[in-house]
Design a protein around this motif. Structure first.
Motif, PDB file in Angstrom:
ATOM      1  N   THR A 313      49.924 -56.294  15.351  1.00  0.00           N
ATOM      2  CA  THR A 313      50.143 -56.226  14.585  1.00  0.00           C
ATOM      3  C   THR A 313      50.686 -57.664  13.718  1.00  0.00           C
ATOM      4  N   THR A 314      51.009 -58.795  13.898  1.00  0.00           N
ATOM      5  CA  THR A 314      51.223 -59.983  13.950  1.00  0.00           C
ATOM      6  C   THR A 314      50.436 -61.047  15.061  1.00  0.00           C
ATOM      7  N   GLN A 315      51.121 -61.885  14.717  1.00  0.00           N
ATOM      8  CA  GLN A 315      50.880 -62.432  15.845  1.00  0.00           C
ATOM      9  C   GLN A 315      52.059 -62.989  16.742  1.00  0.00           C
ATOM     10  N   TYR A 316      51.631 -63.189  18.247  1.00  0.00           N
ATOM     11  CA  TYR A 316      53.082 -63.287  19.042  1.00  0.00           C
ATOM     12  C   TYR A 316      53.033 -64.113  19.709  1.00  0.00           C
ATOM     13  N   HIS A 317      55.117 -64.740  20.353  1.00  0.00           N
ATOM     14  CA  HIS A 317      54.678 -64.999  21.545  1.00  0.00           C
ATOM     15  C   HIS A 317      55.405 -64.990  23.020  1.00  0.00           C
ATOM     16  N   LEU A 318      54.841 -64.521  23.417  1.00  0.00           N
ATOM     17  CA  LEU A 318      54.805 -63.695  25.001  1.00  0.00           C
ATOM     18  C   LEU A 318      55.064 -64.313  26.139  1.00  0.00           C
ATOM     19  N   PRO A 319      55.999 -64.019  27.088  1.00  0.00           N
ATOM     20  CA  PRO A 319      55.874 -64.465  28.582  1.00  0.00           C
ATOM     21  C   PRO A 319      54.454 -63.816  29.420  1.00  0.00           C
ATOM     22  N   LYS A 320      53.737 -65.228  29.665  1.00  0.00           N
ATOM     23  CA  LYS A 320      52.478 -65.223  30.699  1.00  0.00           C
ATOM     24  C   LYS A 320      53.369 -65.096  32.182  1.00  0.00           C
ATOM     25  N   GLU A 321      52.589 -63.895  31.956  1.00  0.00           N
ATOM     26  CA  GLU A 321      52.819 -63.193  33.821  1.00  0.00           C
ATOM     27  C   GLU A 321      52.215 -63.719  34.716  1.00  0.00           C
ATOM     28  N   GLY A 322      50.739 -64.707  34.627  1.00  0.00           N
ATOM     29  CA  GLY A 322      49.619 -63.869  35.538  1.00  0.00           C
ATOM     30  C   GLY A 322      48.143 -64.278  34.794  1.00  0.00           C
ATOM     31  N   GLU A 323      47.030 -64.697  35.924  1.00  0.00           N
ATOM     32  CA  GLU A 323      45.635 -64.752  34.869  1.00  0.00           C
ATOM     33  C   GLU A 323      44.946 -64.606  35.794  1.00  0.00           C
ATOM     34  N   THR A 324      43.517 -63.993  35.512  1.00  0.00           N
ATOM     35  CA  THR A 324      42.652 -63.691  36.006  1.00  0.00           C
ATOM     36  C   THR A 324      41.291 -64.196  35.662  1.00  0.00           C
ATOM     37  N   LYS A 325      40.198 -63.888  35.847  1.00  0.00           N
ATOM     38  CA  LYS A 325      38.744 -64.591  35.390  1.00  0.00           C
ATOM     39  C   LYS A 325      38.850 -63.768  33.941  1.00  0.00           C
ATOM     40  N   ASN A 326      38.717 -64.691  32.830  1.00  0.00           N
ATOM     41  CA  ASN A 326      38.227 -63.911  31.637  1.00  0.00           C
ATOM     42  C   ASN A 326      39.775 -62.885  31.023  1.00  0.00           C
ATOM     43  N   TYR A 327      40.847 -63.359  31.732  1.00  0.00           N
ATOM     44  CA  TYR A 327      42.433 -62.107  30.717  1.00  0.00           C
ATOM     45  C   TYR A 327      43.587 -62.974  31.920  1.00  0.00           C
ATOM     46  N   ILE A 328      44.578 -62.296  30.541  1.00  0.00           N
ATOM     47  CA  ILE A 328      45.971 -63.025  31.360  1.00  0.00           C
ATOM     48  C   ILE A 328      47.071 -62.453  30.891  1.00  0.00           C
ATOM     49  N   LYS A 329      47.748 -61.790  32.341  1.00  0.00           N
ATOM     50  CA  LYS A 329      49.148 -61.009  32.184  1.00  0.00           C
ATOM     51  C   LYS A 329      50.040 -61.523  31.397  1.00  0.00           C
ATOM     52  N   ILE A 330      50.597 -60.833  30.677  1.00  0.00           N
ATOM     53  CA  ILE A 330      51.418 -60.898  29.268  1.00  0.00           C
ATOM     54  C   ILE A 330      52.403 -59.585  29.613  1.00  0.00           C
ATOM     55  N   LYS A 331      53.792 -60.097  29.630  1.00  0.00           N
ATOM     56  CA  LYS A 331      54.930 -59.498  29.193  1.00  0.00           C
ATOM     57  C   LYS A 331      55.276 -58.670  27.716  1.00  0.00           C
ATOM     58  N   LEU A 332      54.929 -58.000  27.615  1.00  0.00           N
ATOM     59  CA  LEU A 332      55.107 -57.363  26.126  1.00  0.00           C
ATOM     60  C   LEU A 332      56.819 -57.070  25.602  1.00  0.00           C
ATOM     61  N   GLN A 333      57.359 -56.389  24.722  1.00  0.00           N
ATOM     62  CA  GLN A 333      58.607 -57.123  24.161  1.00  0.00           C
ATOM     63  C   GLN A 333      59.001 -55.497  24.787  1.00  0.00           C
ATOM     64  N   ASN A 334      58.564 -54.182  24.868  1.00  0.00           N
ATOM     65  CA  ASN A 334      59.088 -53.227  25.174  1.00  0.00           C
ATOM     66  C   ASN A 334      59.203 -53.535  27.164  1.00  0.00           C
ATOM     67  N   ASP A 335      58.225 -54.370  26.688  1.00  0.00           N
ATOM     68  CA  ASP A 335      58.891 -54.967  28.645  1.00  0.00           C
ATOM     69  C   ASP A 335      57.738 -54.133  29.788  1.00  0.00           C
ATOM     70  N   ARG A 336      56.602 -53.737  29.146  1.00  0.00           N
ATOM     71  CA  ARG A 336      55.772 -53.155  30.212  1.00  0.00           C
ATOM     72  C   ARG A 336      54.411 -54.613  29.273  1.00  0.00           C
ATOM     73  N   ILE A 337      53.437 -54.468  30.754  1.00  0.00           N
ATOM     74  CA  ILE A 337      52.909 -55.848  31.571  1.00  0.00           C
ATOM     75  C   ILE A 337      50.930 -55.237  30.397  1.00  0.00           C
ATOM     76  N   GLY A 338      50.499 -56.101  30.208  1.00  0.00           N
ATOM     77  CA  GLY A 338      49.384 -55.371  29.727  1.00  0.00           C
ATOM     78  C   GLY A 338      48.684 -57.510  29.672  1.00  0.00           C
ATOM     79  N   TRP A 339      47.528 -56.902  29.702  1.00  0.00           N
ATOM     80  CA  TRP A 339      45.783 -57.364  29.995  1.00  0.00           C
ATOM     81  C   TRP A 339      45.725 -58.171  28.149  1.00  0.00           C
ATOM     82  N   VAL A 340      45.846 -59.225  28.208  1.00  0.00           N
ATOM     83  CA  VAL A 340      44.436 -60.325  27.241  1.00  0.00           C
ATOM     84  C   VAL A 340      43.477 -60.678  27.169  1.00  0.00           C
ATOM     85  N   LYS A 341      42.123 -60.636  26.762  1.00  0.00           N
ATOM     86  CA  LYS A 341      41.400 -61.721  27.368  1.00  0.00           C
ATOM     87  C   LYS A 341      41.427 -63.216  25.796  1.00  0.00           C
TER      88      LYS A 341
END
Length: 348
Positions: A313-341
């Motif tokens: 809903t806004t711009q975030y600065h989040l910890p980078k947990e890893g990356e793969t082709k075309n995606y970056i793995k991030i740790k969200l503020q609720n401690d869940r893990i997701g992937w962003v293009k």
């Protein structure tokens, strides 16, 4: 009266004379199950020898979806047998009316036949039914990893014969989805995921086997893997909860190394200093952060057509947990893990 009869007879004779395709339903099922993929076969005979093809136009079908753009054709003598695969989508179904036309250098009249109502059976399954109806269903591979403090995620691959795997649905799960929708129904394969309670030790679901005419059970033991075997299941972030304790232990080992060198006067013991100090530097290095755009979609797995479970809903600065082709793995503020293009990260 006689004149009217003769005119009618003349009109019917004219129609009969212009008929160039004799068409009928050759094979239709006596019964179908709602959600089943079945076949119908049209039998056609052309009185015209020189033609390129016979095409069909289907109208007025009910509760059905025709899956083939072109039929599977077999010729027996002068007859053509054209088979279509059809999905039953409702408890009421009627075969389509069919218009058959010749593709030829000369234009001819088309032939029309009406479709009949089908006998559709609706299953009465148990709650573990996956909504899959197939000739056969196989569990090819699976992997379980931790999703959060209360849930595990199971990623598994299913393959089926003669099945609409897009209809798969599991009950009593926290979250679910299909990550690679099948592009075939004859021999389909799909990657599924389910997020389940950590207390569940076995994940079971059933499907209906058309060949055996009964429900069959698929069993997945829940064995949580801490390692990352595949990119899709690499969902566990680096655990930093005990980093301070680890740094104290490493510092203690380094001090022990200094003592050994002072007593023994042997520089081989430098290994007890440099390795712990390097580990301390690694632990003290903050995780790299990346900037995520407002409106960026967060995916559960890094695959095309993946499940979106959050939109920023806004711009975030989040910890980078890893990356793969075309995606970056991030740790969200609720401690869940997701992937962003990659395209949804900020550029300066």
């Amino acid at each position: 009266m006689i004149k009217t009869f003769l005119l009618t007879l003349l009109f019917l004779s004219s129609l009969y004379a212009n008929k160039v395709i004799y068409l009928s339903y050759d094979e239709t099922p006596k019964r179908v199950i709602e959600g089943e993929i079945f076949t119908i076969t049209l039998k056609a005979l052309s009185t015209v020898q020189d033609f390129d093809d016979i095409t069909y136009k289907f109208t007025n079908s009910r509760g059905l979806k025709i899956l083939d753009e072109f039929p599977l054709r077999e010729q027996k003598g002068k007859f053509l047998y054209d088979t279509f695969h059809i999905l039953s989508t409702s408890s009421y179904a009627k075969l389509p009316d069919v218009n058959a036309s010749l593709v030829a250098s000369q234009e001819y009249n088309s032939t029309f036949i009406k479709g009949e109502k089908l006998n559709v059976i609706k299953l009465n399954p148990k709650r573990n039914f996956s909504n899959i109806i197939a000739n056969n269903l196989k569990l090819n591979e699976y992997k379980t990893t931790s999703y959060d403090n209360r849930h595990n995620i199971i990623v598994f691959v299913l393959s089926a014969e003669n099945s609409n795997l897009n209809a798969v649905k599991f009950n009593n799960v926290y979250k679910q989805g299909i990550e690679s929708p099948p592009d075939s129904y004859l021999n389909a394969k799909v990657t599924c995921f389910v997020v389940i309670d950590k207390r569940i030790e076995n994940f079971n679901f059933s499907y209906f086997n058309l060949l055996k005419n009964k429900f069959e059970l698929i069993h997945i033991p829940v064995i949580v893997d801490d390692d990352s075997v595949t990119t899709q299941s690499d969902l566990k972030p680096r655990d930093q909860s005990h980093d301070i304790l680890k740094m104290y232990i490493a510092a203690g080992v380094a001090i022990f190394g200094f003592v050994l060198i002072a007593i023994k006067r042997k520089y081989i013991y430098l290994i007890f200093i440099f390795v712990p100090l390097g580990y301390i530097v690694y632990l003290s290095t903050p995780q790299k952060e990346i900037c995520i755009k407002k409106g960026a979609q967060i995916y559960l797995l890094p695959v095309s057509n993946g499940t979106i479970f959050e939109t920023t809903t806004t711009q975030y600065h989040l910890p980078k947990e890893g990356e793969t082709k075309n995606y970056i793995k991030i740790k969200l503020q609720n401690d869940r893990i997701g992937w962003v293009k990659n395209e949804d990260t900020c550029t300066y």
